[in-house]
Each structure stands twice: as structure tokens, then as C-alpha cells.
Design an enzyme around this catalytic site. Structure first.
Site, PDB file in Angstrom:
ATOM      1  N   ASP A 170       0.887  -1.059  -0.096  1.00 50.29           N
ATOM      2  CA  ASP A 170       0.051  -0.112  -0.024  1.00 50.29           C
ATOM      3  C   ASP A 170       0.843   1.059  -0.047  1.00 50.29           C
ATOM      4  O   ASP A 170       0.514   2.196  -0.586  1.00 50.29           O
ATOM      5  CB  ASP A 170      -0.947  -0.071   1.261  1.00 50.29           C
ATOM      6  CG  ASP A 170      -1.850  -1.178   1.217  1.00 50.29           C
ATOM      7  OD1 ASP A 170      -2.210  -1.571   0.063  1.00 50.29           O
ATOM      8  OD2 ASP A 170      -2.204  -1.654   2.388  1.00 50.29           O
ATOM      9  N   HIS A 182      -5.359  -3.546   5.215  1.00 49.75           N
ATOM     10  CA  HIS A 182      -4.857  -3.975   4.400  1.00 49.75           C
ATOM     11  C   HIS A 182      -6.237  -4.635   3.086  1.00 49.75           C
ATOM     12  O   HIS A 182      -6.034  -5.318   2.626  1.00 49.75           O
ATOM     13  CB  HIS A 182      -3.947  -4.936   4.339  1.00 49.75           C
ATOM     14  CG  HIS A 182      -3.148  -5.554   3.109  1.00 49.75           C
ATOM     15  ND1 HIS A 182      -2.471  -4.503   2.244  1.00 49.75           N
ATOM     16  CD2 HIS A 182      -2.768  -6.706   2.552  1.00 49.75           C
ATOM     17  CE1 HIS A 182      -1.995  -4.928   1.324  1.00 49.75           C
ATOM     18  NE2 HIS A 182      -1.774  -6.264   1.503  1.00 49.75           N
TER      19      HIS A 182
END
Length: 339
Positions: free
Chosen positions: A167, A194
Site C-alpha cells: 500500500d 490492508h
């Protein structure tokens, strides 16, 4: 030669070499991850484990590269799993079923939850002091599973991390393009979890400061959503042919390198998803934040959320709502699993 150049790029710290185990090493993430680790001068040995019978071939293929030692293990029994992680300083777990078009991370839960429980039990028994990086999705649930398995076995769970580095990598890349910056100079903290709305790029804290000040509120929202849904972007682009494997392998290799550098005495900060009870501004027990990593593999200091604007505070609230259920799902699974 490519291997030596790549090794230098991945890490310049060679004070103390480390052993790394990759569980799921024959998969779409595992193979390029093992390759990147093989090219890291700070890694002495890469142990490759998978239930796939091609695993010895993967290890043989990697062994022809003129860097450090590589080993291979194949099997589904606990003894083989434990042998694979024995002596490891860092264990990375990309094992599991990948996402397919139309599949959410939650759809993966039942299969991948069992895989993570089995593998982390082996880690707790054979490598209790190793840093364990959970890559297997859904990370928001599999990290609580791993933590609870360690607790069942009476092992310290403070070295378990959910690897959310992809990310950050994506946020850095997307911002660098929009802000006309070298991606090596861009740093975007990404907090939360996530998956989907739990991924919170803190764009107000981007470095270099001001590089995306030209974006209006609508454009900031669109960029946030792109970072949150970047995994789906790859799944759709591959049209049924897989998920984000190469970028995830790169991100996991970066996470491992950060851990090793910290073990070797460097001051290293990485965002990761951990058990973080009583974190100011958060009402769930697991959350990703920037972490100062310690030489013992544990978190030396949780740097928290930092100063957030109103838009980001709202994202945190929405993330916590989703995380609460996903965390609880993992905890409940572990409670019914006998390690």
C-alpha cells in the site's frame, strides 16, 4: 552483473547476515520474492517451503544464481514446516489462495485462515524469536489469527507483522507521478488495514511536503480510492490470470530488508499492521501505523497516526468499523483452532 547490482540496491547493510524463510515459495508471490531475497547481500540463506511438488525445482533454479545459499522444502506435514523455519530470523508467509476476478479478500478467508494457522504454529514451535511477516490475505484477519495461535502456544507474539508495504509502495508511486517527483524521494504513510476502505493513505503528511498541493478535494478523494482499490485494478488488468504478485513480492522484500537493517542497528521506520491496543485515535486492537523497528525484531516505538485532517479522520472512523468485524472473525477462528 544483475544479481550484484540488485543486491546492492536492496541493502547496503552487511554487518550481520540473516536467514529468511519463505512459506509459499512456489507461488506467484513466493517465487519472485525468493529471487529478490536471493539477491540481497544481507541474507545468508533463503529457505523455500511450499506444498507444491515443484518447490525443489524452484530452489534448484535459484541456487544457480551466484549469491548466497538457498534450500528447498516440500510437504504439508508439521515436521517439514518446522524444519523449514528452524534457524530463521525472518519468516515471510505469502502462502494461500490468490484473489480472482469478483473475489473479495473475505472470500479467501476459510482456506487461507487454516493455512496461516498451520504455518504460524510451526513458526511458534520452531522459530519463536523470528520476525513473522504475514502476507496471506485477508491480512486484517490473518494477523489476529497468527497472534492468537502464538498466545495458545505460550509464545511472545510481538514479532508478528501484517505486511502492508504494498500500500505504501503504490501510494508513493501514484503520488510521484501526480507530483512530478522521483518515487525514491516520495514517502506516504499508509495507516489502517490492508483491504479496501481500511487502507488510509495519509496524503496530508506526504513528503516532500506540498508536492501534491495542486490537487483539489475531489482529486485527493479519487487518489485515495485508487490506492485503496489498486489490488482490484491489477486483478482486472490480468483478466483472470492472477493478482498483484510482482509488486507484492517487491513490497515483501522491502519489508524484510527493513527488518534486517533494523536488526543490524539502523534506524528504520516501516508501516505495518500489528496488535496495537490503546492506540490514540483508534478503537480497534489491530491497526497499521508507521513503526520504528528495533534490533530485537520488535516495535521500538509506535509512531501513531500523526496529525490528520478532517477527511482522513473520517477515513479512520470508516476503517475501524470494518476492521472490528474482520479482527473479530480472525480471533473467533483461532479460538476454534487447535494448534
Amino acid at each position: 552483473m544483475l544479481s550484484r547490482a540488485t543486491a546492492r540496491a536492496l541493502s547496503t547493510t552487511t554487518q550481520v547476515n540473516k536467514n529468511v524463510a519463505v512459506l509459499g515459495a512456489a507461488g506467484g508471490i513466493g517465487q519472485p520474492l525468493a529471487l529478490l531475497l536471493k539477491c540481497n547481500n544481507s541474507v545468508t540463506n533463503v529457505a523455500c517451503f511450499d506444498v507444491n511438488p515443484v518447490t525443489p525445482g524452484v530452489a534448484a533454479d535459484l541456487s544457480h544464481i551466484d549469491t548466497k545459499v538457498i534450500t528447498g522444502f516440500v510437504g504439508a506435514d508439521s515436521a517439514t514446516m518446522e524444519e523449514a523455519v528452524k534457524g530463521a530470523d525472518v519468516v515471510l508467509i505469502p502462502a494461500g489462495v490468490p484473489r480472482k476476478p469478483g473475489m473479495t479478500r473475505d472470500d479467501l478467508f476459510n482456506t487461507n485462515a487454516t493455512i496461516v494457522a498451520q504455518l504460524t504454529a510451526a513458526c511458534a514451535k520452531a522459530a519463536p524469536n523470528a520476525v513473522v511477516g504475514i502476507i496471506c490475505n485477508p491480512v486484517n484477519s490473518t494477523v489476529p489469527i497468527a497472534t492468537e495461535i502464538y498466545k495458545q502456544l505460550g509464545v511472545d507474539a510481538s514479532r508478528i507483522y501484517g505486511v502492508t508495504t504494498l500500500d505504501i509502495v503504490r501510494a508513493n508511486e501514484f503520488v510521484s507521478v501526480l507530483g512530478s517527483q522521483d518515487p525514491n524521494d516520495v514517502h506516504v504513510p499508509v495507516i489502517g488495514g490492508h483491504a479496501g476502505v481500511t487502507i488510509i493513505p495519509v496524503l496530508s503528511q506526504v513528503q516532500p511536503a506540498g508536492c501534491i498541493d495542486s490537487l483539489n478535494a475531489e482529486e485527493i478523494s479519487a487518489l485515495t480510492e485508487r490506492i485503496q482499490n489498486a489490488g482490484t485494478e491489477v486483478v482486472q488488468a490480468k483478466a483472470g490470470g492472477g493478482s498483484a504478485t510482482l509488486s507484492m513480492a517487491y513490497a515483501a522484500a522491502r519489508f524484510a530488508d527493513s527488518v534486517i537493517r533494523a536488526m543490524n542497528g539502523e534506524e528504520v521506520v516501516e508501516c505495518a499492521y500489528i496488535k496495537a491496543e490503546n492506540l490514540p485515535g483508534v478503537d480497534v486492537d489491530y491497526f497499521s501505523t508507521p513503526l520504528l523497528l528495533g534490533a530485537d525484531g520488535k516495535v521500538k516505538e509506535n509512531l501513531g497516526l500523526g496529525e490528520l485532517n478532517a477527511f482522513e479522520q473520517d477515513l479512520v472512523s470508516k476503517a475501524c468499523e470494518q476492521l472490528a468485524g474482520e479482527i473479530n472473525k480472525g480471533v473467533e477462528f483461532a479460538a476454534n483452532y487447535k494448534a
